[in-house]
Write a protein that holds these residues in place. Structure first.
Motif, PDB file in Angstrom:
ATOM      1  N   ASP A 105     -76.919 -26.725  34.579  1.00 20.60           N
ATOM      2  CA  ASP A 105     -76.953 -26.091  35.893  1.00 20.60           C
ATOM      3  C   ASP A 105     -75.572 -25.918  36.516  1.00 20.60           C
ATOM      4  OD1 ASP A 105     -79.219 -24.887  36.730  1.00 20.60           O
ATOM      5  OD2 ASP A 105     -79.833 -26.428  38.149  1.00 20.60           O
ATOM      6  N   GLN A 106     -74.526 -26.098  35.735  1.00 23.16           N
ATOM      7  CA  GLN A 106     -73.166 -25.849  36.209  1.00 23.16           C
ATOM      8  C   GLN A 106     -72.656 -24.550  35.589  1.00 23.16           C
ATOM      9  OE1 GLN A 106     -70.559 -29.102  35.314  1.00 23.16           O
ATOM     10  NE2 GLN A 106     -71.838 -30.642  36.285  1.00 23.16           N
ATOM     11  N   PHE A 107     -72.247 -23.630  36.436  1.00 27.21           N
ATOM     12  CA  PHE A 107     -71.665 -22.379  35.965  1.00 27.21           C
ATOM     13  C   PHE A 107     -70.946 -21.753  37.149  1.00 27.21           C
ATOM     14  CE2 PHE A 107     -70.967 -18.187  34.550  1.00 27.21           C
ATOM     15  CZ  PHE A 107     -71.207 -18.101  33.181  1.00 27.21           C
ATOM     16  N   ASN A 108     -69.620 -21.791  37.124  1.00 31.29           N
ATOM     17  CA  ASN A 108     -68.842 -21.273  38.240  1.00 31.29           C
ATOM     18  C   ASN A 108     -68.713 -19.756  38.107  1.00 31.29           C
ATOM     19  OD1 ASN A 108     -66.585 -20.499  39.960  1.00 31.29           O
ATOM     20  ND2 ASN A 108     -66.233 -22.702  40.189  1.00 31.29           N
ATOM     21  N   VAL A 109     -69.521 -19.042  38.878  1.00 32.12           N
ATOM     22  CA  VAL A 109     -69.589 -17.587  38.777  1.00 32.12           C
ATOM     23  C   VAL A 109     -68.264 -16.939  39.184  1.00 32.12           C
ATOM     24  CG1 VAL A 109     -70.803 -15.509  39.533  1.00 32.12           C
ATOM     25  CG2 VAL A 109     -72.062 -17.641  39.215  1.00 32.12           C
TER      26      VAL A 109
ATOM     27  N   THR B  56     -84.396 -16.430  27.346  1.00 30.35           N
ATOM     28  CA  THR B  56     -83.631 -17.233  28.295  1.00 30.35           C
ATOM     29  C   THR B  56     -82.330 -17.689  27.657  1.00 30.35           C
ATOM     30  OG1 THR B  56     -85.704 -18.051  29.243  1.00 30.35           O
ATOM     31  CG2 THR B  56     -83.686 -19.247  29.805  1.00 30.35           C
ATOM     32  N   LEU B  57     -81.207 -17.330  28.256  1.00 32.51           N
ATOM     33  CA  LEU B  57     -79.905 -17.702  27.714  1.00 32.51           C
ATOM     34  C   LEU B  57     -79.594 -19.157  28.034  1.00 32.51           C
ATOM     35  CD1 LEU B  57     -77.915 -14.477  28.644  1.00 32.51           C
ATOM     36  CD2 LEU B  57     -78.780 -15.125  26.387  1.00 32.51           C
ATOM     37  N   TRP B  58     -79.302 -19.917  27.008  1.00 33.19           N
ATOM     38  CA  TRP B  58     -79.097 -21.364  27.108  1.00 33.19           C
ATOM     39  C   TRP B  58     -77.910 -21.695  27.995  1.00 33.19           C
ATOM     40  CZ3 TRP B  58     -82.103 -25.130  26.708  1.00 33.19           C
ATOM     41  CH2 TRP B  58     -81.740 -26.407  26.267  1.00 33.19           C
TER      42      TRP B  58
ATOM     43  N   ALA C 289     -80.661 -19.996  38.866  1.00 28.93           N
ATOM     44  CA  ALA C 289     -80.321 -19.570  40.224  1.00 28.93           C
ATOM     45  C   ALA C 289     -79.245 -18.493  40.260  1.00 28.93           C
ATOM     46  CB  ALA C 289     -79.874 -20.780  41.048  1.00 28.93           C
ATOM     47  N   SER C 290     -78.375 -18.470  39.275  1.00 31.32           N
ATOM     48  CA  SER C 290     -77.263 -17.512  39.303  1.00 31.32           C
ATOM     49  C   SER C 290     -77.281 -16.517  38.152  1.00 31.32           C
ATOM     50  CB  SER C 290     -75.927 -18.265  39.297  1.00 31.32           C
ATOM     51  OG  SER C 290     -75.846 -19.154  38.194  1.00 31.32           O
ATOM     52  N   LYS C 291     -78.363 -16.500  37.371  1.00 31.60           N
ATOM     53  CA  LYS C 291     -78.394 -15.644  36.186  1.00 31.60           C
ATOM     54  C   LYS C 291     -78.245 -14.162  36.510  1.00 31.60           C
ATOM     55  CE  LYS C 291     -83.437 -15.070  35.858  1.00 31.60           C
ATOM     56  NZ  LYS C 291     -84.625 -15.237  34.986  1.00 31.60           N
TER      57      LYS C 291
ATOM     58  N   LYS D  47     -76.566 -12.768  39.084  1.00 29.22           N
ATOM     59  CA  LYS D  47     -75.165 -12.497  39.412  1.00 29.22           C
ATOM     60  C   LYS D  47     -74.321 -12.466  38.140  1.00 29.22           C
ATOM     61  CE  LYS D  47     -75.155 -14.594  44.035  1.00 29.22           C
ATOM     62  NZ  LYS D  47     -74.564 -15.672  44.887  1.00 29.22           N
ATOM     63  N   ILE D  48     -74.600 -13.416  37.251  1.00 31.41           N
ATOM     64  CA  ILE D  48     -73.862 -13.491  35.993  1.00 31.41           C
ATOM     65  C   ILE D  48     -74.093 -12.239  35.162  1.00 31.41           C
ATOM     66  CG2 ILE D  48     -73.723 -14.757  33.804  1.00 31.41           C
ATOM     67  CD1 ILE D  48     -74.387 -17.299  35.472  1.00 31.41           C
ATOM     68  N   ALA D  49     -75.334 -11.767  35.136  1.00 31.87           N
ATOM     69  CA  ALA D  49     -75.694 -10.595  34.342  1.00 31.87           C
ATOM     70  C   ALA D  49     -75.002  -9.329  34.834  1.00 31.87           C
ATOM     71  CB  ALA D  49     -77.202 -10.407  34.348  1.00 31.87           C
ATOM     72  N   GLN D  50     -74.663  -9.276  36.118  1.00 34.47           N
ATOM     73  CA  GLN D  50     -74.024  -8.091  36.679  1.00 34.47           C
ATOM     74  C   GLN D  50     -72.566  -7.962  36.267  1.00 34.47           C
ATOM     75  OE1 GLN D  50     -74.627  -8.330  40.915  1.00 34.47           O
ATOM     76  NE2 GLN D  50     -76.857  -8.176  40.755  1.00 34.47           N
ATOM     77  N   LEU D  51     -71.971  -9.060  35.821  1.00 31.46           N
ATOM     78  CA  LEU D  51     -70.537  -9.074  35.537  1.00 31.46           C
ATOM     79  C   LEU D  51     -70.182  -8.645  34.119  1.00 31.46           C
ATOM     80  CD1 LEU D  51     -69.684 -12.375  37.420  1.00 31.46           C
ATOM     81  CD2 LEU D  51     -69.047 -10.048  38.102  1.00 31.46           C
ATOM     82  N   ALA D  52     -71.115  -8.811  33.192  1.00 33.24           N
ATOM     83  CA  ALA D  52     -70.855  -8.431  31.802  1.00 33.24           C
ATOM     84  C   ALA D  52     -72.168  -8.435  31.024  1.00 33.24           C
ATOM     85  CB  ALA D  52     -69.866  -9.396  31.157  1.00 33.24           C
ATOM     86  N   PRO D  53     -72.270  -7.635  29.973  1.00 33.23           N
ATOM     87  CA  PRO D  53     -73.468  -7.680  29.129  1.00 33.23           C
ATOM     88  C   PRO D  53     -73.526  -9.004  28.379  1.00 33.23           C
ATOM     89  CG  PRO D  53     -71.798  -6.309  28.117  1.00 33.23           C
ATOM     90  CD  PRO D  53     -71.297  -6.638  29.500  1.00 33.23           C
ATOM     91  N   SER D  54     -74.700  -9.339  27.876  1.00 27.15           N
ATOM     92  CA  SER D  54     -74.867 -10.616  27.185  1.00 27.15           C
ATOM     93  C   SER D  54     -75.481 -10.417  25.810  1.00 27.15           C
ATOM     94  CB  SER D  54     -75.739 -11.568  28.006  1.00 27.15           C
ATOM     95  OG  SER D  54     -77.043 -11.025  28.183  1.00 27.15           O
TER      96      SER D  54
END
Length: 348
Positions: free
Chosen positions: A122-126, A147-149, A154-156, A158-165
């Motif tokens: 649950d740690q990920f500095n966006v 689901t990406l490990w 809570a922030s997935k 926002k993270i997805a908007q920054l780059a493809p996965s």
């Protein structure tokens, strides 16, 4: 197994903290948030020229004008890519231990040269992720829902908007499948898969698999149990769903198999036992979870554990429920189990 929500103590949170850690051990393992280190100038190497695309295990095809230069990945994925000559700028997931040393999942990477966006569940500095100007994010997947490990719920978005996965599945398949997928991913990123060291690593893996198959065939009565320890509970993993155990079983290894009814609390991955009941299953060899979030065999003080026949016989080996998906890192897992079987005495 290392084996979805931490708030309600779901399977995903359980897996992240030990294939099978209890809530108390999970909270204790979290540590400080937003851990990072300097030296984020590390970049992917040996890039292929021209447009880049890769179809991941969700069926999603990522297309870029050129091979990604700024890669951010789950620590274990980054470690696998590193073995193939591909470096990343940032990582998330268990990267360094409480004493500052490299976590087992960091492999051979120099963690001082990585930006660590989060060192625990649950740690990920966006904000720091955005500052890296990521071209792609890569992680594994422990379910069939994509689901990406270690990407927080809570922030997935926002993270997805920054780059493809890109997601590589490590769910309900044998080890060889994700190993091949990681090989294909590294190759697409520009790794030289014909390099002698890389080619030899695959050959050595195949030789180790042949050895393990022979050892299992020679010792069919030796029972192996896959375990994981927390302060409150001991967890026994079934072979279903786990990439390493499914593969070892296919090679003929005789595993302890908790009934499906006993694995419901563990989401189908494992059965939880009190330390008083740790002797529920007969085992000649015990494979113990080697992740830093779990209690290691030398530190288990429970008297019931010390009385287990396999423990008294010294027939305990390490297991990596989240193996680094390079042939070089997975070969020792096969070799260790093969050696244990070859030397094992029937004690149960």
């Amino acid at each position: 197994m290392s084996n979805a929500r931490t708030a309600n103590f779901s399977r995903r949170g359980l897996l992240a903290t030990g294939g099978a850690l209890g809530l108390g051990a999970f909270l204790a393992a979290c540590g400080d948030s937003d851990s990072e280190s300097s030296g984020s100038d590390s970049t992917a190497s040996a890039k292929a020229s021209g447009p880049w695309s890769f179809k991941d295990d969700r069926g999603t095809t990522v297309k870029l004008d050129k091979a990604p230069a700024n890669i951010v990945a789950f620590t274990g994925v980054a470690a696998a890519l590193f073995d193939y000559g591909i470096s990343v700028k940032g990582v998330f997931g268990p990267t360094k231990t409480s004493d500052g040393k490299a976590d087992v999942q960091a492999g051979d990477m120099d963690i001082s040269k990585l930006t660590v966006l989060g060192n625990a569940w649950d740690q990920f500095n966006v904000e720091k992720y955005a500052a890296l100007a990521p071209d792609v994010l890569i992680s594994t997947m422990f379910d069939d829902a994509g689901t990406l490990w270690y990407v927080p719920e809570a922030s997935k978005d926002k993270i997805a908007q920054l780059a493809p996965s890109v997601g590589i599945s490590v769910y309900d398949r044998q080890l060889t499948a994700p190993l091949q997928r990681m090989w294909e991913l590294a190759e697409s990123l520009g790794a030289d898969m014909k390099a002698a060291a890389v080619a030899d690593s695959k050959k050595t893996f195949e030789e180790a698999a042949t050895r393990l198959r022979a050892a299992a065939k020679a010792k069919p009565d030796i029972k192996v149990m896959a375990g994981s320890a927390s302060a409150e509970l001991f967890y026994v993993s079934g072979t279903n769903l786990s990439i390493d155990l499914e593969y070892f079983k296919a090679l003929g290894v005789n595993f302890v198999e908790p009934p499906e009814s006993a694995k419901k609390v563990g989401g189908g991955w494992f059965e939880s036992l009190s330390w008083e009941n740790v002797d529920k299953y007969k085992a000649d060899i015990i494979m113990m979870d080697d992740r830093s979030s779990t209690i290691q065999p030398a530190d288990i003080t429970e008297a019931t554990w010390k009385q287990l026949p396999a423990v008294k016989a010294g027939q305990i080996i390490a297991r990596s429920p989240e193996p680094i998906l390079s042939y070089a890192k997975c070969t020792p897992l096969l070799t260790s189990l093969a050696e244990a079987l070859e030397k094992a005495k029937k004690v149960s």
